[in-house]
Design a protein around this motif. Structure first.
Motif, short mmCIF file in Angstrom:
data_model
loop_
_atom_site.label_atom_id
_atom_site.label_comp_id
_atom_site.label_asym_id
_atom_site.label_seq_id
_atom_site.Cartn_x
_atom_site.Cartn_y
_atom_site.Cartn_z
N LEU A 123 25.21 -41.85 -49.66
CA LEU A 123 23.96 -41.26 -49.47
C LEU A 123 22.93 -42.31 -48.83
O LEU A 123 21.62 -41.35 -48.26
CB LEU A 123 23.58 -40.79 -50.83
CG LEU A 123 25.05 -39.05 -51.24
CD1 LEU A 123 23.98 -39.27 -52.96
CD2 LEU A 123 24.79 -38.76 -50.29
N ALA A 124 22.07 -43.41 -49.79
CA ALA A 124 21.03 -43.52 -49.03
C ALA A 124 21.56 -44.25 -47.68
O ALA A 124 20.38 -44.85 -46.75
CB ALA A 124 21.38 -45.29 -49.73
N ARG A 188 22.20 -35.37 -36.83
CA ARG A 188 21.81 -35.27 -37.90
C ARG A 188 21.88 -33.77 -38.84
O ARG A 188 22.12 -33.99 -40.09
CB ARG A 188 20.25 -34.73 -37.61
CG ARG A 188 19.35 -36.19 -37.43
CD ARG A 188 17.75 -35.73 -37.22
NE ARG A 188 17.65 -36.01 -38.25
CZ ARG A 188 16.12 -34.45 -38.29
NH1 ARG A 188 15.95 -34.50 -37.75
NH2 ARG A 188 15.84 -34.25 -40.00
N ARG A 189 22.62 -33.14 -37.93
CA ARG A 189 22.59 -31.48 -38.70
C ARG A 189 24.15 -32.01 -40.05
O ARG A 189 24.50 -31.93 -40.37
CB ARG A 189 23.65 -30.68 -37.43
CG ARG A 189 23.44 -29.31 -37.98
CD ARG A 189 24.16 -28.45 -37.01
NE ARG A 189 25.10 -29.23 -36.38
CZ ARG A 189 24.47 -29.83 -34.63
NH1 ARG A 189 24.00 -28.88 -33.91
NH2 ARG A 189 25.81 -30.27 -34.40
N ASP A 190 25.31 -32.79 -38.65
CA ASP A 190 26.80 -33.56 -38.77
C ASP A 190 26.39 -34.04 -40.45
O ASP A 190 26.85 -33.26 -41.30
CB ASP A 190 27.50 -33.65 -38.18
CG ASP A 190 28.05 -32.81 -37.10
OD1 ASP A 190 27.85 -31.38 -37.46
OD2 ASP A 190 28.11 -32.81 -36.11
N LEU A 193 25.23 -31.84 -43.76
CA LEU A 193 26.01 -30.80 -44.50
C LEU A 193 27.23 -32.15 -44.28
O LEU A 193 27.55 -31.62 -45.90
CB LEU A 193 27.12 -30.24 -42.95
CG LEU A 193 28.53 -29.37 -43.20
CD1 LEU A 193 27.69 -28.54 -45.06
CD2 LEU A 193 29.21 -29.02 -42.37
N LEU A 194 28.06 -33.04 -44.32
CA LEU A 194 28.39 -34.00 -44.82
C LEU A 194 28.11 -34.72 -46.49
O LEU A 194 29.11 -35.62 -47.19
CB LEU A 194 29.12 -35.12 -44.07
CG LEU A 194 29.80 -36.61 -44.08
CD1 LEU A 194 31.28 -35.84 -44.65
CD2 LEU A 194 29.91 -37.78 -43.38
N MET A 195 26.83 -34.93 -46.01
CA MET A 195 26.30 -35.58 -47.44
C MET A 195 26.36 -35.00 -48.75
O MET A 195 26.55 -34.81 -49.86
CB MET A 195 24.75 -36.53 -47.45
CG MET A 195 25.07 -37.76 -46.36
SD MET A 195 23.63 -38.53 -46.47
CE MET A 195 22.36 -37.92 -45.16
N ALA A 206 34.88 -32.40 -47.48
CA ALA A 206 33.73 -33.66 -46.68
C ALA A 206 34.69 -34.06 -45.42
O ALA A 206 34.47 -34.37 -44.54
CB ALA A 206 33.60 -35.14 -47.74
N ALA A 207 36.25 -34.31 -45.70
CA ALA A 207 36.78 -33.83 -44.71
C ALA A 207 36.80 -33.29 -43.92
O ALA A 207 36.71 -33.20 -42.84
CB ALA A 207 38.32 -34.05 -45.02
#
Length: 226
Positions: A123-124, A188-190, A193-195, A206-207
């Motif tokens: 996340l960091a 940035r957008r993707d 969502l992933l995080m 996440a996949a």
């Protein structure tokens, strides 16, 4: 999943620092044992076991009376045939085809297997990518570290071996691409969502988010004709 010893975990961490993250160059001397053991948070005994394991794999060389050095052979570990990325389109198509297979699975496994500390690092690192993009700075290194953190959290040694190839090729693709601004906006957008799925420990989410990210890049770069 079989629990790995602390020396095995330390060896993997050093392997990542040398082969994946390129913190040390071939032929470069490692920091002394006291400093390196403090940096890694392990005892000197554990560190020595890890160094011995990497020396047996030709990642490190122990030179009597001089110290421990990164082996010159390390530069060949990531030689997967992407050294000439000026031959762009065909190789980039192959690369992103591989990424669509590899990276969603890595994200799924990382969600399931990451320790709390590894999840915090993912996340960091993701936030660092976002900060680079918002500041208009080169995000290549931050993006590399983000993906490395995800793959480390899979605890899968073979996935780790694929990462150097992806890092090298993707960095070149980002720098030489004609659509850097669009790629940055999509990233940035993707990544956001992933995080979000990582925070929820939603492995399937996440996949899917990683797969969406790959396909956005494919579309923007015009590599859709597989």
């Amino acid at each position: 999943m079989e629990k790995k010893s602390l020396s095995q975990q330390t060896a993997e961490r050093l392997y990542t620092m040398i082969v994946v993250e390129r913190r040390l160059s071939p032929g470069e001397k490692l920091p002394n044992e006291v400093d390196l053991s403090k940096e890694l948070g392990v005892s000197r005994t554990t560190l020595r076991e890890a160094l011995h394991a990497l020396a047996s794999r030709k990642v490190l060389e122990v030179r009597r009376g001089r110290g421990t050095f990164v082996s010159p052979q390390v530069e060949h570990i990531n030689d997967y045939g992407f050294s000439d990325l000026d031959q762009v389109r065909g190789e980039l198509r192959d690369l992103f085809e591989l990424r669509t297979i590899f990276e969603p699975s890595a994200a799924r496994l990382a969600c399931r297997r990451a320790t709390p500390e590894e999840m915090d690092e993912i996340l960091a690192r993701g936030e660092a990518v976002d900060q680079c993009i918002r500041a208009g700075q080169d995000r290549t290194e931050a993006d590399r570290e983000f993906h490395a953190a995800i793959v480390r959290a899979t605890h899968n040694g073979f996935m780790m071996r694929l990462l150097p190839m992806i890092n090298q090729a993707v960095a070149t693709a980002v720098v030489t691409g004609r659509h850097k601004d669009q790629l940055a906006e999509d990233t940035r957008r993707d990544h956001a969502l992933l995080m979000d799925f990582f925070r929820k420990r939603d492995a399937d989410g996440a996949a899917h988010a990683m797969a969406i990210h790959m396909h956005h890049s494919i579309d923007v770069m015009g590599l859709e004709e597989f």
